[in-house]
Design a protein around this motif. Structure first.
Motif, PDB file in Angstrom:
ATOM      1  N   LEU A 260       0.829  -1.201   0.000  1.00 12.13           N
ATOM      2  CA  LEU A 260       0.000   0.000   0.000  1.00 12.13           C
ATOM      3  C   LEU A 260       0.865   1.253   0.000  1.00 12.13           C
ATOM      4  CD1 LEU A 260      -2.824  -0.983   2.522  1.00 12.13           C
ATOM      5  CD2 LEU A 260      -2.910  -1.017   0.026  1.00 12.13           C
ATOM      6  N   ASP A 261       1.955   1.208   0.749  1.00 10.40           N
ATOM      7  CA  ASP A 261       2.875   2.336   0.780  1.00 10.40           C
ATOM      8  C   ASP A 261       3.466   2.591  -0.610  1.00 10.40           C
ATOM      9  OD1 ASP A 261       4.523   4.290   2.394  1.00 10.40           O
ATOM     10  OD2 ASP A 261       6.111   3.094   1.510  1.00 10.40           O
ATOM     11  N   LYS A 262       3.827   1.527  -1.317  1.00  7.53           N
ATOM     12  CA  LYS A 262       4.380   1.679  -2.663  1.00  7.53           C
ATOM     13  C   LYS A 262       3.347   2.269  -3.619  1.00  7.53           C
ATOM     14  CE  LYS A 262       7.806  -2.057  -2.446  1.00  7.53           C
ATOM     15  NZ  LYS A 262       8.144  -3.415  -2.946  1.00  7.53           N
ATOM     16  N   ALA A 263       2.093   1.857  -3.468  1.00 13.52           N
ATOM     17  CA  ALA A 263       1.041   2.406  -4.326  1.00 13.52           C
ATOM     18  C   ALA A 263       0.868   3.899  -4.073  1.00 13.52           C
ATOM     19  CB  ALA A 263      -0.273   1.668  -4.087  1.00 13.52           C
ATOM     20  N   MET A 264       0.854   4.279  -2.804  1.00  8.64           N
ATOM     21  CA  MET A 264       0.613   5.679  -2.474  1.00  8.64           C
ATOM     22  C   MET A 264       1.839   6.552  -2.702  1.00  8.64           C
ATOM     23  SD  MET A 264      -1.857   5.505   0.871  1.00  8.64           S
ATOM     24  CE  MET A 264      -0.728   4.529   1.852  1.00  8.64           C
ATOM     25  N   ALA A 265       3.016   5.940  -2.632  1.00  7.20           N
ATOM     26  CA  ALA A 265       4.248   6.719  -2.734  1.00  7.20           C
ATOM     27  C   ALA A 265       4.921   6.566  -4.091  1.00  7.20           C
ATOM     28  CB  ALA A 265       5.210   6.311  -1.624  1.00  7.20           C
ATOM     29  N   PHE A 266       4.218   6.043  -5.097  1.00 10.87           N
ATOM     30  CA  PHE A 266       4.800   5.894  -6.422  1.00 10.87           C
ATOM     31  C   PHE A 266       5.000   7.277  -7.040  1.00 10.87           C
ATOM     32  CE2 PHE A 266       4.679   5.082 -11.017  1.00 10.87           C
ATOM     33  CZ  PHE A 266       5.699   4.146 -11.091  1.00 10.87           C
ATOM     34  N   THR A 267       6.172   7.507  -7.597  1.00  6.75           N
ATOM     35  CA  THR A 267       6.513   8.837  -8.111  1.00  6.75           C
ATOM     36  C   THR A 267       6.806   8.816  -9.606  1.00  6.75           C
ATOM     37  OG1 THR A 267       8.858   8.515  -7.610  1.00  6.75           O
ATOM     38  CG2 THR A 267       7.501   9.524  -5.898  1.00  6.75           C
ATOM     39  N   ASP A 268       6.673   9.984 -10.231  1.00  2.74           N
ATOM     40  CA  ASP A 268       7.072  10.120 -11.628  1.00  2.74           C
ATOM     41  C   ASP A 268       8.578  10.406 -11.699  1.00  2.74           C
ATOM     42  OD1 ASP A 268       7.513  12.811 -11.048  1.00  2.74           O
ATOM     43  OD2 ASP A 268       5.624  13.477 -11.928  1.00  2.74           O
ATOM     44  N   LYS A 269       9.080  10.671 -12.891  1.00  2.00           N
ATOM     45  CA  LYS A 269      10.526  10.829 -13.064  1.00  2.00           C
ATOM     46  C   LYS A 269      11.075  12.070 -12.364  1.00  2.00           C
ATOM     47  CE  LYS A 269      10.113  13.179 -17.546  1.00  2.00           C
ATOM     48  NZ  LYS A 269      10.478  13.110 -18.974  1.00  2.00           N
ATOM     49  N   HIS A 270      10.179  12.987 -11.983  1.00  2.00           N
ATOM     50  CA  HIS A 270      10.600  14.176 -11.266  1.00  2.00           C
ATOM     51  C   HIS A 270      10.480  14.019  -9.755  1.00  2.00           C
ATOM     52  CE1 HIS A 270      10.724  16.146 -15.132  1.00  2.00           C
ATOM     53  NE2 HIS A 270       9.450  15.875 -15.335  1.00  2.00           N
ATOM     54  N   GLY A 271      10.091  12.807  -9.330  1.00  2.00           N
ATOM     55  CA  GLY A 271       9.953  12.567  -7.899  1.00  2.00           C
ATOM     56  C   GLY A 271       8.632  13.021  -7.314  1.00  2.00           C
ATOM     57  N   GLU A 272       7.671  13.400  -8.199  1.00  2.00           N
ATOM     58  CA  GLU A 272       6.365  13.839  -7.715  1.00  2.00           C
ATOM     59  C   GLU A 272       5.470  12.623  -7.470  1.00  2.00           C
ATOM     60  OE1 GLU A 272       5.370  16.983  -7.029  1.00  2.00           O
ATOM     61  OE2 GLU A 272       7.436  17.594  -7.435  1.00  2.00           O
ATOM     62  N   LEU A 273       4.763  12.652  -6.344  1.00  2.00           N
ATOM     63  CA  LEU A 273       3.850  11.557  -6.034  1.00  2.00           C
ATOM     64  C   LEU A 273       2.721  11.501  -7.066  1.00  2.00           C
ATOM     65  CD1 LEU A 273       3.622  12.047  -2.184  1.00  2.00           C
ATOM     66  CD2 LEU A 273       4.630  10.077  -3.340  1.00  2.00           C
ATOM     67  N   ILE A 274       2.446  10.304  -7.586  1.00  2.00           N
ATOM     68  CA  ILE A 274       1.429  10.129  -8.624  1.00  2.00           C
ATOM     69  C   ILE A 274       0.016  10.127  -8.045  1.00  2.00           C
ATOM     70  CG2 ILE A 274       0.509   8.474 -10.283  1.00  2.00           C
ATOM     71  CD1 ILE A 274       2.928   9.822 -11.382  1.00  2.00           C
ATOM     72  N   LEU A 275      -0.201   9.323  -7.021  1.00  2.00           N
ATOM     73  CA  LEU A 275      -1.561   9.123  -6.536  1.00  2.00           C
ATOM     74  C   LEU A 275      -2.243  10.405  -6.068  1.00  2.00           C
ATOM     75  CD1 LEU A 275      -3.745   7.028  -6.150  1.00  2.00           C
ATOM     76  CD2 LEU A 275      -2.833   6.574  -3.875  1.00  2.00           C
ATOM     77  N   PRO A 276      -1.569  11.286  -5.307  1.00  7.84           N
ATOM     78  CA  PRO A 276      -2.266  12.507  -4.907  1.00  7.84           C
ATOM     79  C   PRO A 276      -2.684  13.375  -6.086  1.00  7.84           C
ATOM     80  CG  PRO A 276       0.048  12.580  -4.260  1.00  7.84           C
ATOM     81  CD  PRO A 276      -0.260  11.178  -4.671  1.00  7.84           C
ATOM     82  N   GLN A 277      -1.945  13.285  -7.188  1.00  6.76           N
ATOM     83  CA  GLN A 277      -2.348  14.029  -8.377  1.00  6.76           C
ATOM     84  C   GLN A 277      -3.651  13.463  -8.934  1.00  6.76           C
ATOM     85  OE1 GLN A 277       0.903  14.902 -11.217  1.00  6.76           O
ATOM     86  NE2 GLN A 277       2.274  13.996  -9.713  1.00  6.76           N
ATOM     87  N   TYR A 278      -3.779  12.129  -8.938  1.00  6.23           N
ATOM     88  CA  TYR A 278      -5.040  11.525  -9.370  1.00  6.23           C
ATOM     89  C   TYR A 278      -6.188  12.052  -8.512  1.00  6.23           C
ATOM     90  CZ  TYR A 278      -2.379   7.588 -11.501  1.00  6.23           C
ATOM     91  OH  TYR A 278      -1.547   6.806 -12.222  1.00  6.23           O
ATOM     92  N   ILE A 279      -5.998  11.923  -7.195  1.00  2.00           N
ATOM     93  CA  ILE A 279      -7.091  12.247  -6.280  1.00  2.00           C
ATOM     94  C   ILE A 279      -7.450  13.723  -6.350  1.00  2.00           C
ATOM     95  CG2 ILE A 279      -7.842  12.170  -3.875  1.00  2.00           C
ATOM     96  CD1 ILE A 279      -7.475   9.424  -5.166  1.00  2.00           C
ATOM     97  N   GLU A 280      -6.459  14.570  -6.517  1.00  8.53           N
ATOM     98  CA  GLU A 280      -6.725  16.011  -6.594  1.00  8.53           C
ATOM     99  C   GLU A 280      -7.570  16.340  -7.820  1.00  8.53           C
ATOM    100  OE1 GLU A 280      -4.410  20.311  -6.652  1.00  8.53           O
ATOM    101  OE2 GLU A 280      -3.301  18.463  -6.306  1.00  8.53           O
ATOM    102  N   ILE A 281      -7.242  15.737  -8.961  1.00  6.25           N
ATOM    103  CA  ILE A 281      -8.006  16.003 -10.178  1.00  6.25           C
ATOM    104  C   ILE A 281      -9.422  15.448 -10.049  1.00  6.25           C
ATOM    105  CG2 ILE A 281      -8.189  15.423 -12.629  1.00  6.25           C
ATOM    106  CD1 ILE A 281      -5.112  15.563 -12.729  1.00  6.25           C
ATOM    107  N   ILE A 282      -9.544  14.234  -9.521  1.00  4.86           N
ATOM    108  CA  ILE A 282     -10.868  13.647  -9.314  1.00  4.86           C
ATOM    109  C   ILE A 282     -11.689  14.528  -8.379  1.00  4.86           C
ATOM    110  CG2 ILE A 282     -12.107  11.690  -8.310  1.00  4.86           C
ATOM    111  CD1 ILE A 282      -9.711   9.948  -9.268  1.00  4.86           C
ATOM    112  N   TYR A 283     -11.044  15.008  -7.340  1.00  6.52           N
ATOM    113  CA  TYR A 283     -11.727  15.879  -6.379  1.00  6.52           C
ATOM    114  C   TYR A 283     -12.289  17.118  -7.055  1.00  6.52           C
ATOM    115  CZ  TYR A 283     -12.233  19.488  -2.853  1.00  6.52           C
ATOM    116  OH  TYR A 283     -12.715  20.511  -2.099  1.00  6.52           O
ATOM    117  N   HIS A 284     -11.475  17.779  -7.846  1.00  5.62           N
ATOM    118  CA  HIS A 284     -11.910  19.027  -8.472  1.00  5.62           C
ATOM    119  C   HIS A 284     -13.025  18.789  -9.492  1.00  5.62           C
ATOM    120  CE1 HIS A 284      -9.317  21.965  -6.671  1.00  5.62           C
ATOM    121  NE2 HIS A 284      -8.244  21.221  -6.895  1.00  5.62           N
ATOM    122  N   LEU A 285     -13.082  17.604 -10.063  1.00  4.68           N
ATOM    123  CA  LEU A 285     -14.114  17.321 -11.059  1.00  4.68           C
ATOM    124  C   LEU A 285     -15.411  16.818 -10.441  1.00  4.68           C
ATOM    125  CD1 LEU A 285     -12.066  15.645 -13.915  1.00  4.68           C
ATOM    126  CD2 LEU A 285     -13.079  17.921 -13.888  1.00  4.68           C
TER     127      LEU A 285
END
Length: 300
Positions: A260-285
């Motif tokens: 679960l930690d790996k899923a939540m802490a998976f990052t892109d090549k710039h070291g940015e967390l992926i999952l919070p970006q998903y949730i933030e966009i879903i939230y705004h929509l």
């Protein structure tokens, strides 16, 4: 992102909505569906453009995350509603809230509620033929990796369920107490993880603090539990066979939380967390903007 605001109006017309406190999995074997439950967001309409396809995949990943967390709760005989109900969260779990024979197995829950969603998600990605921008490719390629970590956690939960069902209903007070401790710790971790899978907005700083606290709390529990088991063996309170089972199940819990930690802490090549970006966009929509909320892991 520019495409986020462009799509908002169109997507709201066809994106289904799951209430943030909705329980997704049944509590008893009698309530399990006969036919596998399909994915919610992966419609043919979503394949029309890269933007809509990516949004559908983000939604389905969040949906699959909630399903996975509930399944792990079932493995430890934690009623799903206890993950969502803040008022009930501090109420001690009672042994025997259901007889083991009436509780769904993780095998049945996976087969009916998760396997089909997982398969549809991969098929959806395989059918997509539109070009992707560089940023979209990063997110697109991250989705199966995040989902893979979720499925690893589900697989280990299946192994954990066997002894949980046995020892939580045991007459052996030492065994019951240790497995109650395992269950309580897992409940706390799942409740906190669920806050991140639900469509709410958290700041990057809150995510970073959450992941740090998650790891510290988990490591402290692992050390204390292991030492207590070894001390109980040395004192003759339990035998090595039972102690070995407890330590093996502790290892299952470690693997679950690590996945679960790996899923939540998976990052892109710039070291940015992926999952919070998903949730933030879903939230705004899907919701009106709200104030950012803080995240805290309850210590028990």
């Amino acid at each position: 992102m520019a495409w986020q605001s462009k799509l908002a109006a169109a997507l709201m017309r066809w994106l289904p909505e799951i209430p943030a406190d909705a329980v997704l999995l049944p509590e008893t074997t009698a309530d399990i569906l006969v036919q596998p439950k399909p994915a919610l967001y992966l419609s043919k309409t979503a394949l029309a453009t890269a933007d809509t396809a990516l949004m559908a995949l983000m939604q389905e990943t969040a949906h699959l995350g909630r399903l996975s967390l509930e399944l792990i709760a079932h493995a430890a005989q934690i009623p799903s509603w206890k993950l969502y109900d803040d008022a009930a969260a501090e109420i001690e779990l009672q042994n025997g809230h259901e007889a083991p024979s009436s509780l769904p197995t993780t095998d049945d829950l996976y087969r009916v509620y998760i396997k089909g969603v997982y398969g549809e998600l991969l098929n959806f990605m395989g059918r997509f033929r539109q070009p992707l921008t560089a940023q979209q490719k990063i997110w697109w390629n991250s989705i199966p990796i995040v989902v893979m970590h979720l499925m690893d956690a589900v697989k280990d939960a299946n192994e954990l369920q066997r002894n949980m069902a046995r020892f939580l209903h045991s007459d052996d007070d030492q065994a019951k107490k240790r497995y109650q401790d395992l269950r309580r710790h897992l409940k706390d971790l799942l409740r906190e993880a669920l806050h991140l899978w639900r469509p709410q907005h958290y700041s990057a700083a809150a995510w970073a603090q959450y992941l740090h606290t998650w790891e510290a709390h988990n490591q402290a529990f692992i050390y204390d539990f292991r030492q207590q088991v070894l001390d109980a063996i040395a004192a003759g309170q339990i035998n090595g066979w039972l102690g070995g089972s407890m330590l093996n199940d502790l290892s299952c819990l470690v693997r679950i939380t690590r996945s679960l930690d790996k899923a939540m802490a998976f990052t892109d090549k710039h070291g940015e967390l992926i999952l919070p970006q998903y949730i933030e966009i879903i939230y705004h929509l899907t919701q009106e903007p709200k104030h950012q909320q803080a995240i805290s892991v309850r210590q028990s």
